[in-house]
Design a protein around this motif. Structure first.
Motif, PDB file in Angstrom:
ATOM      1  N   UNK A 191       6.790   8.151  -7.512  1.00  0.00           N
ATOM      2  CA  UNK A 191       7.315   6.864  -7.052  1.00  0.00           C
ATOM      3  C   UNK A 191       7.507   6.989  -5.535  1.00  0.00           C
ATOM      4  N   UNK A 192       6.396   6.958  -4.772  1.00  0.00           N
ATOM      5  CA  UNK A 192       6.482   7.231  -3.341  1.00  0.00           C
ATOM      6  C   UNK A 192       7.073   6.092  -2.535  1.00  0.00           C
ATOM      7  N   UNK A 193       7.419   6.408  -1.307  1.00  0.00           N
ATOM      8  CA  UNK A 193       8.060   5.478  -0.385  1.00  0.00           C
ATOM      9  C   UNK A 193       9.127   6.243   0.357  1.00  0.00           C
ATOM     10  N   UNK A 194       9.482   5.778   1.526  1.00  0.00           N
ATOM     11  CA  UNK A 194      10.488   6.488   2.307  1.00  0.00           C
ATOM     12  C   UNK A 194      11.557   5.502   2.785  1.00  0.00           C
ATOM     13  N   UNK A 195      12.439   5.037   1.851  1.00  0.00           N
ATOM     14  CA  UNK A 195      12.494   5.398   0.429  1.00  0.00           C
ATOM     15  C   UNK A 195      11.687   4.417  -0.422  1.00  0.00           C
ATOM     16  N   UNK A 196      11.629   4.616  -1.748  1.00  0.00           N
ATOM     17  CA  UNK A 196      11.040   3.602  -2.625  1.00  0.00           C
ATOM     18  C   UNK A 196      11.955   2.376  -2.692  1.00  0.00           C
ATOM     19  N   UNK A 197      11.395   1.254  -3.089  1.00  0.00           N
ATOM     20  CA  UNK A 197      12.182   0.034  -3.281  1.00  0.00           C
ATOM     21  C   UNK A 197      13.137   0.260  -4.451  1.00  0.00           C
ATOM     22  N   UNK A 198      14.364  -0.195  -4.312  1.00  0.00           N
ATOM     23  CA  UNK A 198      15.387   0.046  -5.341  1.00  0.00           C
ATOM     24  C   UNK A 198      14.951  -0.458  -6.710  1.00  0.00           C
ATOM     25  N   UNK A 231      -0.187  -3.842   0.232  1.00  0.00           N
ATOM     26  CA  UNK A 231       0.780  -4.768   0.826  1.00  0.00           C
ATOM     27  C   UNK A 231       0.039  -5.922   1.486  1.00  0.00           C
ATOM     28  N   UNK A 232      -1.102  -5.625   2.064  1.00  0.00           N
ATOM     29  CA  UNK A 232      -1.947  -6.607   2.747  1.00  0.00           C
ATOM     30  C   UNK A 232      -2.387  -7.743   1.816  1.00  0.00           C
ATOM     31  N   UNK A 233      -2.578  -7.426   0.534  1.00  0.00           N
ATOM     32  CA  UNK A 233      -3.116  -8.417  -0.398  1.00  0.00           C
ATOM     33  C   UNK A 233      -2.178  -9.591  -0.630  1.00  0.00           C
ATOM     34  N   UNK A 234      -0.863  -9.350  -0.561  1.00  0.00           N
ATOM     35  CA  UNK A 234       0.105 -10.407  -0.824  1.00  0.00           C
ATOM     36  C   UNK A 234       0.988 -10.698   0.395  1.00  0.00           C
ATOM     37  N   UNK A 235       0.599 -10.191   1.549  1.00  0.00           N
ATOM     38  CA  UNK A 235       1.398 -10.396   2.757  1.00  0.00           C
ATOM     39  C   UNK A 235       1.319 -11.849   3.211  1.00  0.00           C
ATOM     40  N   UNK A 236       2.468 -12.418   3.562  1.00  0.00           N
ATOM     41  CA  UNK A 236       2.483 -13.820   3.974  1.00  0.00           C
ATOM     42  C   UNK A 236       1.797 -14.017   5.335  1.00  0.00           C
ATOM     43  N   UNK A 237       1.554 -12.924   6.087  1.00  0.00           N
ATOM     44  CA  UNK A 237       0.834 -13.022   7.359  1.00  0.00           C
ATOM     45  C   UNK A 237      -0.672 -12.891   7.175  1.00  0.00           C
ATOM     46  N   UNK A 270      -3.986  -0.675   4.248  1.00  0.00           N
ATOM     47  CA  UNK A 270      -4.352   0.582   3.588  1.00  0.00           C
ATOM     48  C   UNK A 270      -3.203   1.183   2.782  1.00  0.00           C
ATOM     49  N   UNK A 271      -2.144   0.412   2.547  1.00  0.00           N
ATOM     50  CA  UNK A 271      -0.954   0.931   1.864  1.00  0.00           C
ATOM     51  C   UNK A 271      -0.724   0.204   0.544  1.00  0.00           C
ATOM     52  N   UNK A 272      -0.575   0.977  -0.524  1.00  0.00           N
ATOM     53  CA  UNK A 272      -0.333   0.407  -1.851  1.00  0.00           C
ATOM     54  C   UNK A 272       1.152   0.494  -2.179  1.00  0.00           C
ATOM     55  N   UNK A 273       1.780  -0.673  -2.332  1.00  0.00           N
ATOM     56  CA  UNK A 273       3.196  -0.739  -2.666  1.00  0.00           C
ATOM     57  C   UNK A 273       3.531  -2.186  -2.995  1.00  0.00           C
ATOM     58  N   UNK A 274       4.774  -2.413  -3.454  1.00  0.00           N
ATOM     59  CA  UNK A 274       5.189  -3.753  -3.872  1.00  0.00           C
ATOM     60  C   UNK A 274       6.071  -4.441  -2.840  1.00  0.00           C
ATOM     61  N   UNK A 297       4.481   4.301   4.409  1.00  0.00           N
ATOM     62  CA  UNK A 297       5.305   5.419   3.929  1.00  0.00           C
ATOM     63  C   UNK A 297       5.068   5.772   2.472  1.00  0.00           C
ATOM     64  N   UNK A 298       4.349   4.957   1.724  1.00  0.00           N
ATOM     65  CA  UNK A 298       4.079   5.295   0.325  1.00  0.00           C
ATOM     66  C   UNK A 298       2.704   5.927   0.137  1.00  0.00           C
ATOM     67  N   UNK A 299       2.043   6.284   1.247  1.00  0.00           N
ATOM     68  CA  UNK A 299       0.734   6.919   1.176  1.00  0.00           C
ATOM     69  C   UNK A 299       0.835   8.400   1.530  1.00  0.00           C
ATOM     70  N   UNK A 300      -0.056   9.182   0.968  1.00  0.00           N
ATOM     71  CA  UNK A 300      -0.051  10.628   1.165  1.00  0.00           C
ATOM     72  C   UNK A 300      -0.285  10.976   2.636  1.00  0.00           C
ATOM     73  N   UNK A 301       0.570  11.836   3.189  1.00  0.00           N
ATOM     74  CA  UNK A 301       0.384  12.347   4.533  1.00  0.00           C
ATOM     75  C   UNK A 301       0.602  11.347   5.646  1.00  0.00           C
ATOM     76  N   UNK A 302       1.447  10.336   5.427  1.00  0.00           N
ATOM     77  CA  UNK A 302       1.555   9.293   6.444  1.00  0.00           C
ATOM     78  C   UNK A 302       2.132   9.800   7.759  1.00  0.00           C
ATOM     79  N   UNK A 303       2.869  10.897   7.722  1.00  0.00           N
ATOM     80  CA  UNK A 303       3.409  11.451   8.970  1.00  0.00           C
ATOM     81  C   UNK A 303       2.320  12.067   9.830  1.00  0.00           C
TER      82      UNK A 303
END
Length: 368
Positions: A191-198, A231-237, A270-274, A297-303
């Motif tokens: 359940x990745x993310x820094x942090x994940x959504x509650x 995130x891009x798929x449903x982003x209001x921008x 390029x980021x998969x999250x809700x 932050x929910x992708x591998x190696x983002x740092x």
């Protein structure tokens, strides 16, 4: 295994009515993206299944996952901790400390072998025999292996446990590694993310308790219900992205108009999250809506992907590298070129017909 109260037993003991219980089941189904037909199934599970014991351990981390979890609204974190699960060990939230805390851990493992969930926040460092993270006088990696041995499943909370996060960023002097690099023989939900959504955290737990199985996972081991779309798929921008309308500098006129933040380093494509659907703070907002691009932050190696404000992709499609005016001029130029070609071709054909007519007339005179 000793019998534990069911979720419904706890709610009834707290004075919750049957009507309120069914409302709760409906909200839970909605939060998990399930239809109305699942409400009776959720209710039945919560009425009949005992609360699942949970051991929550902490390695190298900043506790941001716990901070996010306790702010959950659907369901409330207190309902998850006090009613849905039996949180028997969490050295951050529990009242006990020292030897009492360690005794609670060992008792839980012994009583509920094969029946408890192990939640891991943070990761184990392997360098210097694990001495960079000590829990109860021993390296955390030892506690992790011991607690994982008899767990029925493991949840890796956050980017630290799922991928290593900042601790594992180059040059990684502690040799911090994600949980799945140490535990190889147990089902692991990332359940990745820094942090994940509650609500993502509580949603994963609710699903596991309700259906007594792991949620459907993607190829990286993440719950598909929350990590199947960018995130891009449903982003209001997104309409501004497609139109080639981008923020060029922080606080410029385009930023004030809510244009796309891609050129400012947004990793949404390029980021998969809700984040753009579930959002944060009870659905109020998410970073992009607050004016800051996604950092991935929910992708591998983002740092290790460079600056948060540099583009890491070369997405080539309509509108990305030019504004709408430039695209319009290009289109006009293309139309103009097409017209010119058409005129030239027509003129050439007319000249060819004229030349052919003249040759025909000369041939007729010669034959006469």
């Amino acid at each position: 295994m000793p019998q534990i109260e069911t979720f419904y037993d706890v709610m009834r003991r707290q004075g919750i009515t049957r009507r309120s219980f069914m409302k709760y089941c409906s909200l839970t189904a909605a939060a998990l993206g399930l239809g109305p037909s699942f409400v009776p199934k959720i209710a039945h599970a919560m009425e009949t299944k005992p609360r699942t014991p949970v051991i929550w351990v902490h390695g190298l981390e900043c506790t941001c996952c716990s901070e996010s979890f306790i702010r959950a609204a659907h369901p409330l974190a207190k309902d998850v901790v006090l009613s849905m699960i039996s949180l028997d060990y969490d050295d951050t939230l529990m009242a006990a400390a020292g030897h009492q805390a360690e005794e609670a851990l060992m008792d839980t493992i012994e009583k509920y072998k094969g029946n408890y969930i192990l939640a891991v926040e943070g990761n184990p460092p392997l360098n210097e025999d694990g001495m960079y993270c000590i829990i109860g006088g021993k390296p955390f990696v030892e506690q992790l292996k011991m607690a994982a041995e008899h767990a029925k499943a493991i949840i890796s909370w956050g980017a630290c446990a799922s991928y290593g996060c900042v601790q594992a960023a180059a040059p990684n002097p502690t040799r911090a590694v994600p949980v799945h690099k140490v535990i190889l023989d147990k089902p692991i939900i990332k359940v990745p993310g820094c942090p994940p959504i509650a609500e993502v955290m509580t949603g994963v737990i609710t699903y596991m308790l309700t259906f007594d199985r792991l949620p459907e996972l993607d190829r990286q081991g993440r719950p598909a219900m929350f990590y199947s779309q960018r995130i891009h798929d449903k982003c209001y921008r997104r309409p501004h992205f497609d139109a080639g309308q981008f923020v060029e500098q922080w606080d410029d006129d385009y930023a004030k108009k809510g244009y796309c933040l891609y050129k400012m380093g947004c990793k949404g494509p390029t980021t998969y999250n809700a984040c753009s659907t579930v959002r944060w703070n009870e659905g109020v907002s998410f970073p992009i809506q607050s004016g800051h691009g996604c950092i991935g932050c929910s992708e591998d190696g983002f740092w290790d992907q460079g600056s948060f404000y540099d583009r890491v992709t070369n997405i080539k499609q309509f509108g990305v590298e030019a504004n709408a005016d430039a695209i319009g001029l290009t289109a006009v130029g293309a139309v103009g070129a097409g017209v010119a070609l058409h005129v030239a071709a027509t003129a050439l054909k007319a000249a060819q017909r004229k030349s052919q007519t003249a040759r025909d007339k000369n041939n007729e005179k010669t034959e006469a």
